[in-house]
Design an enzyme around this catalytic site. Structure first.
Site, mmCIF file in Angstrom:
data_model
loop_
_atom_site.group_PDB
_atom_site.id
_atom_site.type_symbol
_atom_site.label_atom_id
_atom_site.label_comp_id
_atom_site.label_asym_id
_atom_site.label_seq_id
_atom_site.Cartn_x
_atom_site.Cartn_y
_atom_site.Cartn_z
ATOM 1 N N HIS A 366 0.796 -1.236 0.000
ATOM 2 C CA HIS A 366 0.000 0.000 0.000
ATOM 3 C C HIS A 366 0.819 1.272 0.000
ATOM 4 O O HIS A 366 0.251 2.358 0.009
ATOM 5 C CB HIS A 366 -0.928 0.032 1.219
ATOM 6 C CG HIS A 366 -2.119 -0.859 1.088
ATOM 7 N ND1 HIS A 366 -3.301 -0.440 0.520
ATOM 8 C CD2 HIS A 366 -2.301 -2.140 1.428
ATOM 9 C CE1 HIS A 366 -4.167 -1.440 0.530
ATOM 10 N NE2 HIS A 366 -3.582 -2.490 1.079
ATOM 11 N N LYS A 557 -9.409 13.662 3.754
ATOM 12 C CA LYS A 557 -8.515 12.500 3.812
ATOM 13 C C LYS A 557 -7.617 12.692 5.033
ATOM 14 O O LYS A 557 -7.625 13.764 5.629
ATOM 15 C CB LYS A 557 -7.658 12.403 2.537
ATOM 16 C CG LYS A 557 -6.991 13.732 2.152
ATOM 17 C CD LYS A 557 -6.207 13.637 0.850
ATOM 18 C CE LYS A 557 -7.061 13.624 -0.390
ATOM 19 N NZ LYS A 557 -7.055 12.360 -1.093
ATOM 20 N N ARG A 558 -6.856 11.668 5.414
ATOM 21 C CA ARG A 558 -5.913 11.850 6.515
ATOM 22 C C ARG A 558 -5.000 13.044 6.230
ATOM 23 O O ARG A 558 -4.672 13.324 5.070
ATOM 24 C CB ARG A 558 -5.074 10.583 6.690
ATOM 25 C CG ARG A 558 -5.855 9.429 7.299
ATOM 26 C CD ARG A 558 -6.401 9.764 8.672
ATOM 27 N NE ARG A 558 -5.348 9.841 9.657
ATOM 28 C CZ ARG A 558 -5.099 8.905 10.576
ATOM 29 N NH1 ARG A 558 -5.865 7.844 10.646
ATOM 30 N NH2 ARG A 558 -4.124 9.056 11.431
ATOM 31 N N LYS A 563 0.156 14.336 1.210
ATOM 32 C CA LYS A 563 -1.135 14.637 0.586
ATOM 33 C C LYS A 563 -1.298 16.134 0.314
ATOM 34 O O LYS A 563 -2.207 16.553 -0.389
ATOM 35 C CB LYS A 563 -2.274 14.123 1.470
ATOM 36 C CG LYS A 563 -2.364 12.587 1.519
ATOM 37 C CD LYS A 563 -3.443 12.129 2.498
ATOM 38 C CE LYS A 563 -3.547 10.623 2.640
ATOM 39 N NZ LYS A 563 -4.350 9.981 1.584
ATOM 40 N N THR A 665 -8.730 6.385 -2.801
ATOM 41 C CA THR A 665 -10.080 5.919 -3.117
ATOM 42 C C THR A 665 -11.086 7.056 -2.925
ATOM 43 O O THR A 665 -12.170 7.021 -3.506
ATOM 44 C CB THR A 665 -10.496 4.722 -2.235
ATOM 45 O OG1 THR A 665 -10.228 5.046 -0.860
ATOM 46 C CG2 THR A 665 -9.744 3.458 -2.630
ATOM 47 N N LYS A 669 -14.594 8.040 -5.015
ATOM 48 C CA LYS A 669 -15.912 8.327 -4.429
ATOM 49 C C LYS A 669 -16.462 9.653 -4.939
ATOM 50 O O LYS A 669 -17.644 9.768 -5.282
ATOM 51 C CB LYS A 669 -15.805 8.383 -2.902
ATOM 52 C CG LYS A 669 -15.374 7.082 -2.244
ATOM 53 C CD LYS A 669 -15.017 7.327 -0.776
ATOM 54 C CE LYS A 669 -14.220 6.177 -0.197
ATOM 55 N NZ LYS A 669 -13.571 6.547 1.086
HETATM 56 C C1 LIG Z 1 -12.311 6.792 1.401
HETATM 57 C C2 LIG Z 1 -11.879 7.186 2.751
HETATM 58 C C3 LIG Z 1 -10.518 7.425 3.006
HETATM 59 C C4 LIG Z 1 -9.461 7.357 1.932
HETATM 60 O O1 LIG Z 1 -9.373 8.627 1.320
HETATM 61 P P1 LIG Z 1 -8.132 9.019 0.388
HETATM 62 O O2 LIG Z 1 -8.527 10.341 -0.179
HETATM 63 O O3 LIG Z 1 -8.041 7.969 -0.668
HETATM 64 O O4 LIG Z 1 -6.937 9.091 1.254
HETATM 65 C C5 LIG Z 1 -10.151 7.809 4.279
HETATM 66 N N1 LIG Z 1 -11.057 7.939 5.262
HETATM 67 C C6 LIG Z 1 -12.369 7.728 5.051
HETATM 68 C C7 LIG Z 1 -13.326 7.906 6.176
HETATM 69 C C8 LIG Z 1 -12.823 7.330 3.798
HETATM 70 O O5 LIG Z 1 -14.133 7.110 3.606
#
Ligand SMILES: *Cc1c(COP(=O)(O)O)cnc(C)c1O
Length: 818
Positions: A366, A557-558, A563, A665, A669
Site C-alpha cells: 500500500h 482525507k488523513r 497529501k 479511493t 468516491k
Molecule cells: C475513502 C476514505 C478514506 C481514503 O481517502 P483518500 O482520499 O483515498 O486518502 C479515508 N477515510 C475515510 C473515512 C474514507 O471514507
C-alpha cells in the site's frame, strides 16, 4: 448426510406488517423497553436486530453451502476494517430499505434520526481499512467465499475535536451500548503465545525438531459479523478477534492467594485488542503493535487450518482450498507462523511446507514511502517470537543461497534483498518476508505497481518476473453511490434502470445524456440538493453558513505532508490576497472544505490543522471577502461524514506529490458522485483520467519521474519560492504571524519545511501549475452547463472503479476462486 442439501428455511416475513411486528418485539424482548419510554437509540437497536435476523437467515445457508461444496475460501487478513455504519447498507443490500423506513415511520419515529444513533465501526485509520470494507462488500455481492479476519478493538479510531483550532483526540468507546451486528463466539477461542524459548531435539526418526516452550498465553475469542452482499442471498463472515486472559494464567495467582494480582494480569493480557494504533503510516518499534499483529495472525491461522482439516486430511490440498490475502505487511507474520505450524506441529517437511505457504499467500502493498515500510528490530522479534525469528533466519538463509547461486559474486544484491536490514540495529523487513512468502504481490494502481517494480521491489521483479501484478482499487457503489447519494441514484435509475448497482460499467449509458439539457438540469438540481444537505450539517454542527451557489472545493482525507493539504491552503491564501487587493474582482465564489485526522504524534500534521483553522478564522470574518471565499475545517472526518460530503463536492482535491499516493479511493468516491478532480499524475488519478478523459479533469504538476529527478539533482526550494511572487507572499503571510497574531511564530516550522528544509514534497515546484489549474477550474465553473456536462461524464465513466471489478480481478488472477 454430508451432501444432502438442507432446505432453506425462511421463517421471517419481509412485508411491512411483519417488519413492524418484529421491531416492536425486539424493542420489548431484546432492548427491554416499550414505545412509551423508548429513546431513538432504543428504536435503532430494535431495528438493527430486526435487520440482523434477516441477514442471519441467509448467513447460515451461505456458510453451509461453502462447506458442502468444499469451496476454496478466500481469507482477507487486515489489521483494519473501516466499516462505518451498517443499518442503511444492510437494508439496501437486503432490499428492505423502503419497508423498514416505512415501518419506523408508522411506529412514530423519524427514520433518519433513528439511523443516526448508530455509532460507526471505525476499526481503521483511512484508505487501507476502508478498502478492506469495500472488498468484503464486493466479495459477498459477486459471490466469492470471502472471510475477513481482523481485530475487534475496544477503541477504534479516536474522535477528533477541534479546540481553539487544534486537534484534540478523545477515545471512542463504540461498544458502550453494545454492537448489535456481532455474534460473540465464546466457543471459538484459540491460544496465542508470546515469549518463551525454543528447544531443539531429535525425534524418533532422527529428524531435528524445534519446539517453542515456556511461552505466555493469551486467548483470542471470535466475534462474527455477517456481511451481506447486494441482493442479500450471499452473506459472508467477518471474524474479529478479541483478547481474553487464559484460565490457567489466572489460577497461578489464585492458587498463591493473590486475587488482586490475578485480576490485574488478566487486564494486561486483554490490552492486546484494546486500541487501534491511530497512525496510518508509522508505528515503528511499538511492542504492543507487534503483538497485536501476531495475535490476530496466530488466531486466524488456527481457525483457517481447523476449517481446512474438517474436510481434508491431505495437506497438499491446502493451496487449492485456501487463499490468504495479506492487506499490507501488518499480517506478514502469517508466512513464519504457517511455516511454524506446518513444520513444528504437523511435522511437514520444510520444503513442502514452504511450497504450501507460498501457494496460499499473496500480499498487497500500500505504500512506497520509506518511513512506512514495516521493519521490526531483531531484539524485539526474538523476545516476543523466538521461534519465528529462527524461521525468518532460516528462510533468509535459503533465499539468499538461491540468489547467490543465480547471481554469484553480487553481494550488493544479497544485501538489498535480505530479509534482514543490517545497520547499527538489525531489523526484519516485513515487506521482503511478505514478498518471498507469496505467489503474487500486488500494487493498488497501475502507476503504483510500476513504481513498486522499479523502486522498492525492483530486485524481486528481476528475481521473480511476473510475481508483481496490479490490482487497481475500487469502492463499493452500494455504499458510495446508492446509499450515500439516493437522489442521484434515483435519477440514474430512472434513465438507465438499476443494473448499474451490480454492473457499474452500465453507467456508460448515461454518456449521451450529458448533452441533454433536461438531464443536465435534473443532475444539477441533485448536486444542489446534496450541497444543501451538507450546508445544513455544517450550520448545525459548526454554526457556519455557507453559500450553496459557491463552488464546493473539497479535500477530505488523513492529514499528511505527502497529501499536501498545505498546498491547498496556499491556494486559499493566494485567493484571499487577490480578493483583498482588488475589491472589484468578481471571482467564482468558493467554499473550500478540508477534513481529516492527524496521527496524535504527528506534530506537523496537527500544525497544518491549526493553520487551516487560523486561516479560516481570518478569511471567514473578513467583510471584504464575504461569500467570495470561505474555508471550513470539518471535524472528525469518518465514514459517516464522508457519505455526506462526497455527494456534495463540486471539486475533488487529489494533489499528492506524484509517486506518493499509492491509489487513493476518495478520488473515486467523489468522481462517482459527479465532482471534477483537480489532481496530480498520481495513484488512481491517472487511471481515472484514462477513463473520464483529461478534458473532464484538471490534472497538473510534476510527473513521478520529474519528482524523482528533481530529488536526485538536488532541489532548490528557496529559489523556487523566490521565483513565484504569489507563493512568496503567501508564505510571508503565514510566517509573519498574520493568521496567528497571538503567536506570530506558530507556523514557522511549516514555512521552514517549504524553504530551508528543502521542501521534500515539492509544493513549491507544483505551486504555479496548481494555481493555473485552479484558474481553469474557475473558468469552467463560470459555464454551469459545461461544468455539469463534465460532471455527468465523470459519473458515466467511473464503472472501472467499482470494487466488484477489483475483487473479480483478485479472484481470477490471484485467488483462483471464481
Ligand atoms: C475513502 C476514505 C478514506 C481514503 O481517502 P483518500 O482520499 O483515498 O486518502 C479515508 N477515510 C475515510 C473515512 C474514507 O471514507
Amino acid at each position: 448426510m454430508k451432501n444432502a442439501k438442507p432446505p432453506v428455511v425462511r421463517l421471517l416475513g419481509d412485508d411491512l406488517a411483519s417488519i413492524k411486528e418484529a421491531i416492536g418485539s425486539h424493542l420489548l424482548y431484546t432492548v427491554g423497553k416499550e414505545p412509551i419510554n423508548a429513546t431513538a437509540r432504543d428504536w435503532f437497536m430494535a431495528a438493527a436486530h430486526t435487520v440482523r435476523d434477516r441477514v442471519t437467515e441467509h448467513w447460515m445457508p451461505t456458510l453451509n453451502r461453502y462447506y458442502r461444496e468444499d469451496s476454496k475460501r478466500v481469507y482477507y487478513l487486515s489489521m483494519e476494517f473501516l466499516i462505518g455504519r451498517t443499518l442503511v447498507n444492510s437494508l439496501i443490500n437486503l432490499g428492505l430499505y423502503d419497508t423498514v423506513r416505512q415501518a419506523i415511520t408508522d411506529l412514530g419515529q423519524d427514520f433518519d434520526e433513528v439511523a443516526a444513533w448508530e455509532v460507526e465501526a471505525a476499526l481503521g485509520n483511512g484508505g487501507l481499512g476502508r478498502l478492506a470494507a469495500c472488498l468484503l462488500d464486493s466479495m459477498a455481492t459477486i459471490g466469492v467465499p470471502g472471510f475477513g479476519y481482523g481485530i475487534r478493538y475496544d477503541y477504534g479510531m479516536f474522535t477528533q475535536h477541534v479546540d481553539n483550532g487544534w486537534q484534540v483526540e478523545s477515545p471512542e468507546n463504540w461498544l458502550r451500548y453494545g454492537n448489535p451486528w456481532e455474534f460473540p463466539r465464546p466457543g471459538v477461542i484459540f491460544p496465542v503465545r508470546f515469549g518463551g524459548r525454543v528447544i531443539h531435539f531429535r525425534d524418533v526418526l532422527g529428524h531435528t525438531r524445534s519446539q517453542w516452550v515456556d511461552a505466555e498465553e493469551v486467548m483470542a475469542m471470535a466475534f462474527d459479523v455477517p456481511v451481506p452482499g447486494y441482493g442479500g442471498k450471499v452473506v459472508n463472515n467477518l471474524r474479529l478477534w478479541s483478547a481474553k486472559s487464559t484460565r490457567e494464567f489466572d489460577l497461578k495467582y489464585f492458587n498463591a492467594g493473590n486475587y488482586i494480582e490475578a485480576v490485574r494480569d488478566k487486564n494486561e493480557s486483554e490490552t492486546l485488542s484494546k486500541v487501534l494504533y491511530p497512525s496510518d503510516m508509522t508505528d515503528r518499534g511499538k511492542e504492543l503493535r507487534f503483538k497485536q499483529e501476531y495475535f490476530f495472525v496466530a488466531a486466524s491461522i488456527q481457525d483457517i487450518l481447523a476449517r481446512f482439516r474438517k474436510s481434508h486430511s491431505d495437506w497438499a490440498l491446502l493451496p487449492d482450498k485456501v487463499a490468504i490475502q495479506l492487506n499490507d505487511t501488518h499480517p506478514a507474520l502469517v508466512v513464519a507462523e504457517l511455516m511454524r505450524v506446518l513444520v513444528d506441529e504437523h511435522q511437514i517437511e520444510w520444503n513442502k511446507a514452504w511450497d504450501l505457504v507460498r501457494g496460499c499467500c499473496a500480499y498487497t502493498n500500500h505504500t512506497l514511502l520509506p518511513e512506512a515500510l514495516e521493519t521490526w528490530s531483531i531484539d524485539l522479534f526474538e523476545r516476543v517470537l523466538p521461534r519465528h525469528l529462527e524461521i525468518v533466519f532460516a528462510l533468509n538463509h535459503e533465499f539468499l543461497q538461491s540468489v547467490r547461486y543465480r547471481h554469484p559474486g553480487d553481494s550488493e544484491l544479497l544485501r538489498r534483498v535480505s530479509l534482514i536490514a543490517e545497520g547499527h540495529e538489525r531489523r526484519v523487513r516485513m515487506g521482503h518476508l511478505a514478498v518471498i512468502g507469496s505467489h503474487k504481490v500486488n500494487g493498488v494502481a497501475a502507476i503504483h505497481t510500476g513504481l513498486m517494480k522499479s523502486t522498492i521491489f525492483s530486485d524481486f521483479e528481476h528475481l521473480s518476473p511476473g510475481k508483481i501484478t496490479n490490482k487497481t482499487n475500487g469502492v463499493t457503489p452500494r455504499r458510495w453511490l446508492l446509499a450515500a447519494n439516493p437522489t442521484l441514484s434515483a435519477l440514474i435509475t430512472s434513465k438507465i434502470g438499476d443494473g448499474w448497482i451490480t454492473d457499474l460499467d452500465k453507467l456508460h449509458k448515461l454518456e449521451p445524456l450529458a448533452d441533454d439539457p433536461a438531464f443536465r438540469k435534473a443532475f444539477a438540481a441533485v448536486k444542489r440538493a446534496n450541497k444543501e444537505r451538507l450546508a445544513a450539517m455544517l450550520s448545525q454542527r459548526l454554526g457556519v453558513e455557507v453559500e450553496v451557489e459557491s463552488l464546493f472545493d473539497v479535500q477530505v482525507k488523513r492529514i499528511h505532508e505527502y497529501k499536501r493539504q498545505l498546498l491547498n491552503v496556499l491556494h486559499v491564501i493566494t485567493r484571499y490576497g487577490r480578493i483583498r487587493s482588488n475589491p472589484l474582482l468578481n471571482p467564482v465564489p468558493r467554499t473550500v472544505i478540508i477534513g481529516g485526522k492527524a496521527a496524535p504524534g504527528y506534530h506537523i500534521a496537527k500544525l497544518i490543522i491549526k493553520l487551516v483553522n487560523d486561516v479560516a478564522e481570518v478569511i471567514n470574518n473578513d467583510p471584504l471577502v464575504g461569500a467570495k471565499l470561505k474555508l471550513i475545517f470539518v471535524p472528525n472526518y469518518n465514514v459517516s461524514t464522508a457519505e455526506l460530503v462526497m455527494p456534495a463536492a463540486d471539486l475533488s482535491e487529489q494533489i499528492s506529490t506524484a509517486g506518493t499516493e499509492a491509489s487513493g479511493t476518495g478520488n473515486m468516491k467523489m468522481s462517482m458522485n459527479g465532482a471534477l478532480t483537480i489532481g496530480t499524475w498520481d495513484g488512481a488519478n491517472v487511471e481515472i483520467c484514462e477513463e473520464v478523459g483529461e478534458e473532464n479533469m484538471f490534472l497538473f504538476g510534476l510527473s513521478a519521474q520529474d519528482v524523482a529527478r528533481r530529488r536526485v539533482d538536488g532541489y532548490d526550494a528557496v529559489a523556487a519560492v523566490k521565483a513565484d511572487p504569489d507563493l512568496t507572499w503567501a508564505l510571508e503571510m503565514i510566517g509573519s504571524g498574520f493568521f496567528s497574531p497571538d503567536q506570530p511564530d506558530r507556523f514557522r516550522p511549516l514555512v521552514d519545511i517549504l524553504t530551508t528544509g528543502g521542501d521534500h514534497y515539492l509544493l513549491s515546484a507544483d505551486f504555479p501549475l496548481y494555481m493555473a489549474a485552479q484558474e481553469r477550474v474557475d473558468q469552467t465553473y463560470r459555464d454551469p452547463e459545461e461544468w455539469t456536462r463534465k460532471a455527468i461524464l465523470n459519473v458515466a465513466r467511473m464503472g472501472k472503479f467499482s470494487s466488484d471489478r477489483t475483487v473479480a480481478e483478485y479472484a481470477r488472477e490471484i485467488w483462483g476462486a471464481l
